[in-house]
Write a protein that holds these residues in place. Structure first.
Motif, short mmCIF file in Angstrom:
data_model
loop_
_atom_site.label_atom_id
_atom_site.label_comp_id
_atom_site.label_asym_id
_atom_site.label_seq_id
_atom_site.Cartn_x
_atom_site.Cartn_y
_atom_site.Cartn_z
N GLN A 1 -11.13 -1.38 -1.80
CA GLN A 1 -12.34 -2.03 -1.29
C GLN A 1 -13.55 -1.74 -2.17
N GLN B 1 -6.82 2.24 0.49
CA GLN B 1 -7.58 1.08 0.98
C GLN B 1 -9.05 1.19 0.59
N ASN B 2 -9.61 2.37 0.73
CA ASN B 2 -11.02 2.57 0.38
C ASN B 2 -11.25 2.32 -1.11
N PHE C 1 0.81 -1.22 0.00
CA PHE C 1 0.00 0.00 0.00
C PHE C 1 0.85 1.28 0.00
N ASP C 2 2.00 1.25 0.63
CA ASP C 2 2.85 2.45 0.60
C ASP C 2 3.29 2.76 -0.83
N CYS D 1 0.29 4.06 -2.76
CA CYS D 1 0.01 5.45 -2.38
C CYS D 1 0.95 6.41 -3.11
N ASN E 1 -3.44 8.99 0.05
CA ASN E 1 -3.03 8.61 1.39
C ASN E 1 -3.43 7.15 1.61
N TYR E 2 -2.93 6.57 2.66
CA TYR E 2 -3.12 5.14 2.91
C TYR E 2 -4.60 4.76 2.97
N GLN E 3 -5.36 5.51 3.73
CA GLN E 3 -6.79 5.18 3.88
C GLN E 3 -7.54 5.31 2.55
N SER E 4 -7.23 6.32 1.78
CA SER E 4 -7.89 6.49 0.48
C SER E 4 -7.58 5.33 -0.45
#
Length: 188
Positions: free
Chosen positions: A170, A166-167, A151-152, A155, A161-164
């Motif tokens: 998903q 992942q979202n 993920f890094d 990104c 960013n990390y959460q974006s």
């Protein structure tokens, strides 16, 4: 292993080793070309942008800092940025508006050889799935499951960013599951 060897070659290149520079070029030229073709079909533009990256690296090696944590990701980001700048410049020159270029994933599937009917059916299904996804979702699927980036790295490539990230992944998986429930995939 490739990552470690690339880091070693990068360090040697920074110290003036032209053979290490040639190794880096030869190691990544095809990867960069295939990656560039995901943003544009203009082969000459892709080649020019790759050449620009390696020319700039060579000219500026005395000013470059320590090796990047992942040479491959560093070069992919450089190419993506060069291509986007070149495409925007071309659009301004031609007086045409240009949005962010779409990420094309279908060529990865089409590059595969399918020897039997089952493989051809799988290819058809994968193409249908990919056509159902918006470009950014295709892009993150490519990075995560085809290139197997963490993920890094994703990104960095996608400027998220990390959460974006992942979202986004998903949402892509959710959309695939909604459009192609497991029972419809039986037999693939």
């Amino acid at each position: 292993m490739q990552g470690e060897e690339s880091t070693i070659k990068w360090k040697q290149f920074l110290l003036g080793d032209d053979n290490a520079y040639c190794w880096l070029y030869n190691e990544y030229i095809q990867i960069l070309f295939r990656y560039g073709s995901r943003f544009t079909s203009d082969v000459e533009l892709i080649k020019d942008c790759i050449q620009d990256i390696f020319t700039a690296l060579y000219k500026n090696r005395n000013r470059l800092g320590p090796p990047p944590s992942n040479v491959k990701v560093y070069l992919l980001v450089s190419l993506k940025n060069n291509l986007i700048r070149a495409l925007h410049k071309s659009a301004r020159y031609n007086h045409v508006g240009l949005e962010m270029p779409s990420f094309l994933l279908e060529s990865t599937v089409k590059d595969q050889l399918f020897d039997n009917e089952s493989d051809r059916n799988r290819q058809s299904l994968i193409e249908k799935i990919l056509l159902a996804l918006p470009p950014r979702q295709k892009e993150i699927i490519y990075y995560r499951y085809i290139q197997e980036f963490d993920f890094d790295e994703i990104c960095t490539l996608m400027q998220l960013n990390y959460q974006s990230a992942q979202n986004l992944l998903q949402r892509a998986i959710k959309k695939i599951r909604e459009l192609f429930p497991p029972e419809t995939l039986h037999g693939y």
